[in-house]
Design a protein around this motif. Structure first.
Motif, PDB file in Angstrom:
ATOM      1  N   GLU A   1       0.849  -1.194   0.000  1.00 35.94           N
ATOM      2  CA  GLU A   1       0.000   0.000   0.000  1.00 35.94           C
ATOM      3  C   GLU A   1       0.882   1.240   0.000  1.00 35.94           C
ATOM      4  OE1 GLU A   1      -3.491   2.046   2.726  1.00 35.94           O
ATOM      5  OE2 GLU A   1      -2.781   0.026   3.154  1.00 35.94           O
ATOM      6  N   ASN A   2       0.635   2.155  -0.950  1.00 40.93           N
ATOM      7  CA  ASN A   2       1.474   3.333  -1.105  1.00 40.93           C
ATOM      8  C   ASN A   2       0.816   4.548  -0.474  1.00 40.93           C
ATOM      9  OD1 ASN A   2       3.292   1.826  -2.646  1.00 40.93           O
ATOM     10  ND2 ASN A   2       2.139   2.215  -4.518  1.00 40.93           N
ATOM     11  N   SER A   3       1.623   5.383   0.155  1.00 43.94           N
ATOM     12  CA  SER A   3       1.130   6.624   0.744  1.00 43.94           C
ATOM     13  C   SER A   3       1.781   7.797   0.010  1.00 43.94           C
ATOM     14  CB  SER A   3       1.470   6.672   2.234  1.00 43.94           C
ATOM     15  OG  SER A   3       2.863   6.544   2.431  1.00 43.94           O
TER      16      SER A   3
ATOM     17  N   TYR B   1       3.929  11.085  -0.546  1.00 45.17           N
ATOM     18  CA  TYR B   1       5.142  11.627   0.072  1.00 45.17           C
ATOM     19  C   TYR B   1       5.775  12.642  -0.885  1.00 45.17           C
ATOM     20  CZ  TYR B   1       7.480   8.254  -3.002  1.00 45.17           C
ATOM     21  OH  TYR B   1       7.905   7.538  -4.096  1.00 45.17           O
TER      22      TYR B   1
ATOM     23  N   LYS C   1       2.691   9.026  -5.238  1.00 41.74           N
ATOM     24  CA  LYS C   1       2.302   7.792  -4.528  1.00 41.74           C
ATOM     25  C   LYS C   1       3.054   6.584  -5.093  1.00 41.74           C
ATOM     26  CE  LYS C   1      -2.038   7.067  -3.517  1.00 41.74           C
ATOM     27  NZ  LYS C   1      -3.496   6.907  -3.655  1.00 41.74           N
TER      28      LYS C   1
END
Length: 490
Positions: free
Chosen positions: A341-343, A345, A380
């Motif tokens: 899962e990418n957040s 940044y 992301k």
């Protein structure tokens, strides 16, 4: 062999059925289209005959009126009304002699036929004039035209006599009797024409019904036969389905066992990576810190050889630590999952982290690391994957550059991120550059690790494929190299 033979025969039967059904449907369409057009043309000829009869009847009445009144108005009306049957006569003669269709159409128009019926009337005459009912009708049409010509001739004779002499009542009555006989004969010919065309249309309709019943029965029989064949195949295949179901159940059970075994193996690998991280990274980090301390202390000594060795030990130790860290991250990506899962940044912070990591190594070669990423760029993209890619590209740039500059910058176009690492190093030889470009164009990641080009570039390309991105490489000898990573921004 018998099963294959049965399959081939069954396939042949189905193909034959398809051919029969297709041919029957096409034949039905052509038959119905042709019949409808014939019936439409027949209706048009019957309507034309009505106009033909009315024209000659009105012309006859006007001629008789002219005979008794000698009024030129009735003579003109006679000529006008007679143009209708004479126009149809022109069309018939032009069709019989295969003259230009424009002449035919002018004749039919003069005969008061509807414009939308002209093509059908021409078509049926040209293609079916030898069919018995139409041939007979055309013959009656010729007879009627002869009578119309006689009526015209009679009219011209009357016109000349009235202009030159005075006709007595006896002569007028005789001429009227002759005109009436002509009209009766014309009416008989017209009635015969209509009856022949009507009977022919009914005969065509009857034939059409028989042919429709035949071809529809053929289609129904073919469909029924196909249904029976299909039903037999379904019944026969049910047994195979049940057998296959049992086999699949066994395979599913084996897969479940394999899944459990793989899960256990993955857990063991994770533990192994954790152990490696603790047992290798920690001592390496300590070793790097120690070598850094020795290098910094060596500055206070006058022994240049000692300073050079201390610097070399520190640089090599730091590079080894960074390589192990990158390799462990790379392993985690594949063992723990490619798409975590990418957040969101900031890209600049990630690049700066890598610059901080390589600053000392860069200084050791008198290189300058420059982070030109815009502070507002957010993304992301999988952070771990992009981190390993950047790590290896920057490491490669430092290795191939001395007394130079390594810049990292980016731009965004059409929701695509273009991340560039550019150096002023020695560049690649042409053969090496071609090889690296071929390597970056490989579609199968399984082939990449087999290339004899070290771990770094295959690792980079494999990870870029995971991001569904592309890598562009450009280089010039003694001028430097540029690595451009292209992938979706989010």
């Amino acid at each position: 062999m018998s099963e294959i033979k049965n399959y081939v025969n069954s396939k042949k039967n189905i193909i034959i059925l398809y051919i029969i059904m297709f041919s029957s449907c096409i034949t039905l369409i052509i038959l119905n289209y042709t019949t409808i057009r014939i019936l439409s043309a027949s209706r048009a000829y019957v309507n034309g005959e009505s106009s033909y009869s009315k024209g000659q009847n009105k012309a006859s009445r006007h001629l008789i009126s002219y005979l008794y009144t000698e009024n030129d108005k009735h003579w003109k009306l006679f000529e006008e009304e007679l143009k209708i049957p004479l126009g149809d006569q022109v069309a018939r003669v032009a069709l019989s002699k295969n003259l230009d269709e424009d002449i035919v159409k002018r004749g039919f128009r003069a005969g008061k036929n509807k414009e939308e019926d002209l093509d059908d009337m021409i078509w049926i005459f040209k293609n079916f004039n030898s069919v018995p009912f139409l041939k007979k009708a055309i013959h009656k049409w010729e007879n009627a035209d002869e009578l119309v010509n006689r009526l015209l001739k009679k009219g011209i004779e009357i016109h000349k006599k009235i202009e030159t002499t005075k006709l007595d009542e006896q002569t007028k009555n005789k001429i009227t009797s002759e005109i009436n006989i002509l009209c009766d004969n014309l009416d008989n010919s017209a009635d015969n024409f209509s009856n022949i065309v009507g009977d022919g249309s009914r005969e065509i309709k009857d034939h059409l019904i028989v042919l429709n019943i035949f071809f529809i029965s053929l289609i129904i029989s073919s469909v029924s036969f196909y249904y029976v064949i299909t039903l037999k195949k379904i019944i026969a295949s049910e047994k195979d389905v049940n057998k296959t179901k049992e086999q699949l159940q066994d395979i599913i059970e084996d897969l479940e066992k394999t899944k459990i075994e793989l899960s256990t193996e993955i857990i063991q690998h994770k533990k192994l990576i954790g152990t490696i991280s603790h047992d290798i990274k920690s001592p390496m980090k300590y070793l790097a810190m120690t070598s850094k301390y020795i290098y910094e202390e060596s500055i206070n000594y006058d022994d240049q050889k000692f300073k050079k060795n201390a610097k070399s030990v520190y640089s090599s130790t730091l590079q080894l630590f960074n390589f192990i860290d990158s390799l462990l991250t790379y392993s985690k990506i594949f063992i723990e999952g490619k798409s975590s899962e990418n957040s969101v940044y900031h890209l600049r912070k990630l690049v700066q982290t890598k610059c901080n990591l390589f600053n000392e190594i860069a200084k050791a070669s008198n290189n300058i690391l420059v982070n030109e990423i815009d502070k507002n760029v957010i993304t992301k993209i999988n952070k771990d994957i992009l981190s390993v890619i950047l790590h290896n590209i920057i490491d490669n740039a430092i290795k191939n550059t001395e007394n130079g500059v390594i810049k990292i910058y980016s731009h965004i176009k059409n929701k695509k991120l273009y991340l560039v690492v550019e150096d002023t190093g020695k560049g690649f030889k042409e053969d090496d550059l071609i090889h690296y470009k071929q390597l970056s164009n490989e579609q199968s990641t399984e082939k990449l690790i087999l290339r004899n080009s070290g771990m770094g570039l295959p690792m980079i390309i494999e990870l870029i494929h995971i991001l569904h991105g592309n890598l562009k490489i450009s280089s010039e000898i003694s001028k430097g190299s540029k690595f451009e990573i292209i992938t979706d921004l989010n």
